[in-house]
Design a protein around this motif. Structure first.
Motif, PDB file in Angstrom:
ATOM      1  N   MET A 115       0.838  -1.209   0.000  1.00  0.00           N
ATOM      2  CA  MET A 115       0.000   0.000   0.000  1.00  0.00           C
ATOM      3  C   MET A 115       0.869   1.254   0.000  1.00  0.00           C
ATOM      4  O   MET A 115       0.417   2.339  -0.368  1.00  0.00           O
ATOM      5  CB  MET A 115      -0.882   0.033   1.258  1.00  0.00           C
ATOM      6  N   CYS A 116       2.121   1.108   0.466  1.00  0.00           N
ATOM      7  CA  CYS A 116       3.019   2.259   0.499  1.00  0.00           C
ATOM      8  C   CYS A 116       3.499   2.560  -0.923  1.00  0.00           C
ATOM      9  O   CYS A 116       3.352   1.739  -1.830  1.00  0.00           O
ATOM     10  CB  CYS A 116       4.193   1.966   1.424  1.00  0.00           C
ATOM     11  N   ASP A 117       4.110   3.721  -1.113  1.00  0.00           N
ATOM     12  CA  ASP A 117       4.483   4.115  -2.474  1.00  0.00           C
ATOM     13  C   ASP A 117       5.665   3.325  -2.996  1.00  0.00           C
ATOM     14  O   ASP A 117       5.738   3.028  -4.174  1.00  0.00           O
ATOM     15  CB  ASP A 117       4.740   5.622  -2.526  1.00  0.00           C
ATOM     16  N   PHE A 118       6.619   3.035  -2.125  1.00  0.00           N
ATOM     17  CA  PHE A 118       7.638   2.056  -2.498  1.00  0.00           C
ATOM     18  C   PHE A 118       8.217   1.414  -1.258  1.00  0.00           C
ATOM     19  O   PHE A 118       8.033   1.902  -0.138  1.00  0.00           O
ATOM     20  CB  PHE A 118       8.709   2.627  -3.436  1.00  0.00           C
ATOM     21  N   ILE A 119       8.887   0.278  -1.513  1.00  0.00           N
ATOM     22  CA  ILE A 119       9.405  -0.520  -0.407  1.00  0.00           C
ATOM     23  C   ILE A 119      10.926  -0.502  -0.456  1.00  0.00           C
ATOM     24  O   ILE A 119      11.527  -0.777  -1.504  1.00  0.00           O
ATOM     25  CB  ILE A 119       8.925  -1.992  -0.515  1.00  0.00           C
ATOM     26  N   ILE A 120      11.538  -0.175   0.674  1.00  0.00           N
ATOM     27  CA  ILE A 120      12.983  -0.392   0.838  1.00  0.00           C
ATOM     28  C   ILE A 120      13.104  -1.605   1.754  1.00  0.00           C
ATOM     29  O   ILE A 120      12.505  -1.633   2.839  1.00  0.00           O
ATOM     30  CB  ILE A 120      13.683   0.834   1.447  1.00  0.00           C
ATOM     31  N   ALA A 121      13.836  -2.619   1.293  1.00  0.00           N
ATOM     32  CA  ALA A 121      13.903  -3.863   2.066  1.00  0.00           C
ATOM     33  C   ALA A 121      15.295  -4.060   2.647  1.00  0.00           C
ATOM     34  O   ALA A 121      16.301  -3.764   1.987  1.00  0.00           O
ATOM     35  CB  ALA A 121      13.554  -5.046   1.170  1.00  0.00           C
ATOM     36  N   ALA A 122      15.342  -4.584   3.855  1.00  0.00           N
ATOM     37  CA  ALA A 122      16.602  -5.066   4.413  1.00  0.00           C
ATOM     38  C   ALA A 122      16.884  -6.442   3.808  1.00  0.00           C
ATOM     39  O   ALA A 122      15.959  -7.114   3.327  1.00  0.00           O
ATOM     40  CB  ALA A 122      16.487  -5.169   5.924  1.00  0.00           C
ATOM     41  N   GLU A 123      18.147  -6.857   3.862  1.00  0.00           N
ATOM     42  CA  GLU A 123      18.486  -8.179   3.296  1.00  0.00           C
ATOM     43  C   GLU A 123      17.710  -9.294   3.979  1.00  0.00           C
ATOM     44  O   GLU A 123      17.466 -10.345   3.397  1.00  0.00           O
ATOM     45  CB  GLU A 123      20.007  -8.409   3.415  1.00  0.00           C
ATOM     46  N   SER A 124      17.294  -9.084   5.214  1.00  0.00           N
ATOM     47  CA  SER A 124      16.560 -10.125   5.956  1.00  0.00           C
ATOM     48  C   SER A 124      15.080 -10.211   5.574  1.00  0.00           C
ATOM     49  O   SER A 124      14.372 -11.101   6.048  1.00  0.00           O
ATOM     50  CB  SER A 124      16.636  -9.839   7.461  1.00  0.00           C
TER      51      SER A 124
END
Ligand code: CO8
Length: 257
Positions: A115-124
């Motif tokens: 639902m957010c505009d974009f996702i920043i992901a951690a390696e985990s």
């Protein structure tokens, strides 16, 4: 409002919402939804906030909707609870919103990240729609937003097998904008949000509105919508400032930040 299931703070011009139910891996119950809506409304009304970050813990962004809360439901309770419409309201927030995801983003957790505009992901980070393993299917937009984000093949794979996707696969498939080491996740999200918050807020909101049109209309209509918004941007003082600053070789100082 006193928050019990999320933490809310402002870091400069960035509003932070941190889901905080560690014992339940941040499972999304009615209280979390109520508090996220409250915080989101407060950030929407706060002229000092130019972008928002939604995050969870190192172990879980959110491991889904709260299974224990839903388990006793019959059709009437599920239908009448109208839980999903609250999430629709959350998804319709107008200021830019980044999901910073570490650990599990499963079921409703993955759906809220989308639902957010974009996702920043951690390696985990681990993404998945495991509802099939519970005898149901995604119910907060997962089948629709994921299919639009990454296409039919992987959406079918994830929703029908219930398997999880790691951060690398999520980035390759286009679900995730960036993958960063776990230790850098929050700083990276803050940095990205600060950059956005430094620009003209109406211009950022119009860009978001235009991009979102791509997901619910035809190309012709979407292009028309973009063109109207683009022309409207020329009525902003910030357009005068942004283009004027470029021509004068100086840094812009946007008024509506
Ligand atoms: N709901 C409630 N409690 C949860 C949830 C959840 N989704 N996920 C984890 N928990 C709880 C566990 O019950 C456990 O509590 P307790 O210690 O009291 O037993 C605690 O969190 C820790 O979990 P685990 O012991 O299971 O931790 P593990 O490290 O062994 O496993 C997993 C981690 C793999 C993430 C595992 O917890 C898991 O599989 N969780 C469920 C994932 C899932 O199926 N999510 C989808 C839920 S359904 C959904 O999201 C539908 C959305 C649509 C709703 C639409 C409404 C309109």
């Amino acid at each position: 409002m006193d928050y019990t299931s999320i933490k809310v703070e402002r870091r400069g011009r960035v509003g932070w919402m941190t889901i905080d139910r560690p014992k339940a891996l941040n499972a999304l119950n009615t209280q979390v939804l109520t508090e996220l809506l409250q915080a989101s409304d407060a950030f929407a009304a706060d002229a000092e906030v130019g972008a928002v970050v939604l995050t969870g813990s190192e172990r879980a962004f959110a491991a889904g909707a709260d299974i224990k809360e839903m388990q006793p439901f019959g059709f009437a309770e599920a239908y009448l609870s109208d839980f999903a419409s609250g999430w629709d309201r959350f998804a319709n927030a107008r200021k830019p919103m980044i999901a910073a995801v570490a650990g599990y983003a499963l079921g409703g957790g993955c759906e809220v990240a989308m639902m957010c505009d974009f996702i920043i992901a951690a390696e985990s980070a681990k993404f998945g729609q495991p509802e099939i393993t519970l005898g149901v299917l995604p119910g907060m937009g997962g089948t629709q937003r994921m299919a639009r984000a990454i296409g039919k093949a992987k959406t079918m794979d994830l929703c029908l097998t219930g398997r999880m996707m790691d951060a690398g696969e999520a980035e390759r498939s286009g679900l995730v904008a960036r993958v960063v080491p776990d230790a850098e996740l929050l700083a990276e999200a803050q940095k990205a949000a600060e950059i956005i918050a430094g620009f003209s807020l109406p211009a950022a909101m119009m860009a978001k509105e235009a991009i979102n049109r791509a997901f619910d209309t035809t190309l012709t209509e979407g292009l028309r919508a973009e063109r109207r918004l683009f022309a409207a941007a020329f009525s902003l003082e910030d357009q005068k400032e942004g283009m004027g600053a470029f021509v004068e070789k100086r840094k812009p100082n946007f008024r509506h930040r």
